[in-house]
Design an enzyme around this catalytic site. Structure first.
Site, PDB file in Angstrom:
ATOM      1  NE  ARG A  45     -11.768 -18.720  -6.561  1.00 29.54           N
ATOM      2  CZ  ARG A  45     -11.085 -19.545  -7.385  1.00 29.54           C
ATOM      3  NH1 ARG A  45     -10.122 -19.059  -8.153  1.00 29.54           N
ATOM      4  NH2 ARG A  45     -11.372 -20.826  -7.436  1.00 29.54           N
ATOM      5  CE1 TYR A  97      -2.724   3.891   4.686  1.00 32.10           C
ATOM      6  CE2 TYR A  97      -2.568   2.183   3.009  1.00 32.10           C
ATOM      7  CZ  TYR A  97      -3.090   2.650   4.189  1.00 32.10           C
ATOM      8  OH  TYR A  97      -3.986   1.880   4.883  1.00 32.10           O
ATOM      9  CG  ASP A 168      -2.095   5.114  -4.230  1.00 29.42           C
ATOM     10  OD1 ASP A 168      -3.233   5.543  -4.507  1.00 29.42           O
ATOM     11  OD2 ASP A 168      -1.824   4.539  -3.161  1.00 29.42           O
ATOM     12  CE  LYS A 193      -8.514   5.190   2.256  1.00 26.56           C
ATOM     13  NZ  LYS A 193      -8.182   3.824   1.831  1.00 26.56           N
TER      14      LYS A 193
END
Length: 387
Positions: A45, A97, A168, A193
């Site tokens: 982790r 978004y 972003d 993306k």
């Protein structure tokens, strides 16, 4: 090393024992302390060599010392939003978004006010960034109207009031736009993306230069556990190697499709930063090395006919993959935003968003034109059938 060389070589050193030219996928969830000198890895982790290789490459692409990857773009956004103090204010691009809007809706429980502003408008931008603002959230190009915000000007204004600037950069990618070099503190990516590029792996990333930010963000990720798995990191890193090649073709396709749409009798407004009549074209030319692979436009027929009416464009949310995709933001990616807010921002029911892939541009233009022509015929028939 130059950008394209970094894509291929950073984080990809040969293995000392086996000589693998591709590093192995490390799936271990925990690490034996005894062979480590000094001890640097404890638990999956917190640490993972495959993840660290991807992060090394992402950081190098923006000449930054730090990058952290996450299980999704939303997880990356949650991490950076953890830096906003309760009771403070966040300024965001108003054309944003839909998933980001939904995330911002949860901030009210912490007493954080979100002010949605057209950051492409200098007067509104400067008036909104005041001393009570802790963070400025910038999408540029925006989703889905492809407005362009001046990152350098926003960063200068935010610096005056001590606000953190997060960009972003998912649409532009580090190939086309370098937010940190323009004064922003954090670049955010949905690596799902363009970076991974094949619609087969979820992921997110933050890239930044400040060591104090790194300590806080790393602690947040370790505690919340929003880490990507080793195979996800491997797939993302594999896709990243061809980002420059893919993105160049996708941007060229976007330019060709946008030009075709501008001449189509079936289309109203076309939103594409590469057009000289785009309201922020000059800013796009100044801060981007290309105009991106996204195009949106107003279809004059029934937009629903385009969903399933094309052979090559997939009717799907998401973007940035090798296959071209078509979406209706109002009913798909931005459906959670109240309709009145969407209309106020200019996101109408007939707005179509295209993500251009790497197919031949003539085939994409023919496919889209045929679907629009068929949709217009159906639209005309419906009108004629009405009493």
């Amino acid at each position: 090393m130059r950008f394209d060389t970094l894509l291929v070589h950073e984080g990809q050193s040969s293995q000392p024992v086996t000589g693998d030219v591709v590093p192995p996928i490390h799936v271990a969830t925990t690490f034996d302390r005894s062979p480590q000198d000094p001890v640097t890895r404890f638990y999956g982790r917190g640490e993972n060599p495959t993840r660290e290789a991807l992060e090394s490459c992402l950081a190098a692409l923006e000449d930054a010392p730090f990058a952290l990857t996450f299980s999704s773009g939303q997880a990356a956004a949650v991490a950076v939003l953890s830096l906003v103090p309760p009771g403070s204010k966040l300024v965001s691009s108003d054309d944003v978004y839909g998933g980001t809007y939904e995330l911002f809706q949860t901030l009210g429980r912490f007493g954080i006010e979100v002010d949605y502003v057209d950051l492409a408008d200098p007067e509104r931008r400067d008036a909104a960034i005041t001393p009570d603002v802790a963070m400025v959230w910038v999408e540029t190009p925006t989703n889905p109207l492809l407005r362009i915000a001046d990152i350098a000007a926003i960063s200068a204004r935010a610096s005056d009031v001590g606000a953190l600037v997060v960009v972003d950069n998912t649409f532009a990618t580090p190939v086309s736009q370098q937010p940190l070099a323009l004064g922003a503190q954090v670049s955010l990516y949905s690596t799902t993306k363009f970076i991974a590029g094949h619609s087969d792996v979820l992921g997110g990333a933050l890239v930044y230069r400040d060591s104090a930010l790194h300590e806080r963000l790393l602690a947040h990720r370790s505690v919340t556990g929003a880490v990507p798995g080793a195979l996800d990191c491997y797939l993302t890193h594999r896709g990243l190697k061809t980002l420059s090649l893919r993105f160049a073709r996708q941007c060229a396709n976007a330019a060709s499709v946008a030009a075709s749409l501008g001449e189509s009798p079936f289309v109203g407004a076309v939103h594409y930063p590469g057009h000289s009549d785009h309201p922020q074209h000059d800013v796009a030319v100044r801060q981007m090395s290309s105009h991106g692979a996204m195009v949106s436009f107003a279809y004059l027929g029934d937009p629903e006919t385009l969903l399933g009416g094309t052979r090559l464009f997939g009717a799907a949310v998401s973007l940035g993959a090798v296959r071209s995709l078509l979406a209706l933001p109002a009913s798909m990616s931005h459906r959670a935003i109240p309709r009145d807010d969407l209309l106020r921002r200019g996101v109408t029911d007939n707005l179509v968003r295209l993500s251009l892939g790497i197919e031949h541009p003539a085939d994409l233009i023919d496919d889209l034109s045929a679907a629009m022509r068929a949709g217009m015929r159906g639209h005309a028939r419906e009108g004629a059938d009405r009493p």
